[in-house]
Design an enzyme around this catalytic site. Sequence first.
Site, short mmCIF file in Angstrom:
data_model
loop_
_atom_site.label_atom_id
_atom_site.label_comp_id
_atom_site.label_asym_id
_atom_site.label_seq_id
_atom_site.Cartn_x
_atom_site.Cartn_y
_atom_site.Cartn_z
N LYS A 227 0.78 -1.21 -0.15
CA LYS A 227 -0.06 0.06 0.18
C LYS A 227 1.02 1.32 0.14
CE LYS A 227 -3.79 -2.46 2.24
NZ LYS A 227 -4.50 -2.94 3.39
N GLN B 42 -4.29 -1.83 9.87
CA GLN B 42 -4.27 -3.20 8.91
C GLN B 42 -4.98 -4.25 10.14
OE1 GLN B 42 -3.33 -3.67 6.00
NE2 GLN B 42 -4.12 -5.61 6.30
N ASP C 272 -10.89 2.64 4.54
CA ASP C 272 -11.22 1.30 4.12
C ASP C 272 -12.67 1.05 4.11
OD1 ASP C 272 -9.01 -0.43 3.86
OD2 ASP C 272 -8.34 -0.42 5.91
#
Length: 294
Positions: A53, A97, A120
């Site tokens: 990412k 994460q 997200d």
Amino acid sequence: MALILNGLKVSKDIKNEIREEVEKILARKRRAPHLVAILVGNNGASLAYVNSKIKDCKEVGFRSSLIHFPSTVSEAELLEKIDELNKSKEVDGFIVQLPLPKQMDQEKVIMAIDPRKDVDGFHPENFGKMALEMDTFLPATPFGILTLLERYNIDTQGKHCVIIGRSRIVGRPMSILMGRKDFPGNSTVTLTHSYTPHIEEYTRSADIVITALGDPHFLKADMIKEGAVVIDVGITRVDDDSEKGYHLAGDVDFDDVKDKVSAITPVPGGVGPMTRAMLLKNTILAYKTSVYND
Ligand code: NAP
């Protein structure tokens, strides 16, 4: 011959489009969009995901930062950092994460993220907005699948879409999005899971099958109808004798179904790169709302 839905190519196109947007932003003497990733612990797969990412951000000209906590960090410390990022004018979006270590309450951590920076799309406020067809951040994988269907102009209207897997990040949001009143969407959706008996009875009647269960080569040719569109979300590491010691396998038995489907995503090179590109898309969306609306 089936149409291969080339996620690698489409994701490169999207990244090029984002890079052009960033160049225009910088030409106006504005700061670059900034994505922060929080990683807790040293899980190999999570580390690899976060690093990719960060690499993607560099590619399109975003600023990126990695905040790496040891697995022993307390929930309070993590929440404090989230609060700091929520308030920072220099941060447009951030991700935590997953999975988090067991001592953490994942729900509490996600709830602590400011929905305006939740790139997200995991915060319940954003999930709710998605379900109500309001503008919001869509979770990256379903957003990637929608974009792939859109760019290849796959007809979804009035089609029967069967989704296998009901996770919060893929199957469940995908079922909502395929049933929304829009393109891609307007499908009649069946959401299946591990308690669905005789799953093949559903998949055989599907015009579109989306597999997100994490079971290599689960979907075989005798489970689909002629001309179906198949989207394979699964990525599982399967040990082999290669130099790497493993290869990535999808949920679909590609060789078995390839002559029966009308369109299919490969693994790798299908949904995976699209997921990565859509995080960038959400970040630039967050940037536009945070900076331009000041
Ligand atoms: P997950 O949280 O592990 O959930 C799996 C889902 O599949 C569950 O809903 C489970 O049912 C269902 N399931 C399991 N076995 C089944 C069976 N035999 N028949 C029907 N349903 C079954 O999955 P996830 O996080 O969505 O990930 C799924 C796969 O996609 C994994 O391989 C993952 O690595 C991959 N993935 C890929 C991307 C990408 O960008 N390409 C992104 C995310 C995930 P229950 O709910 O009843 O347990």
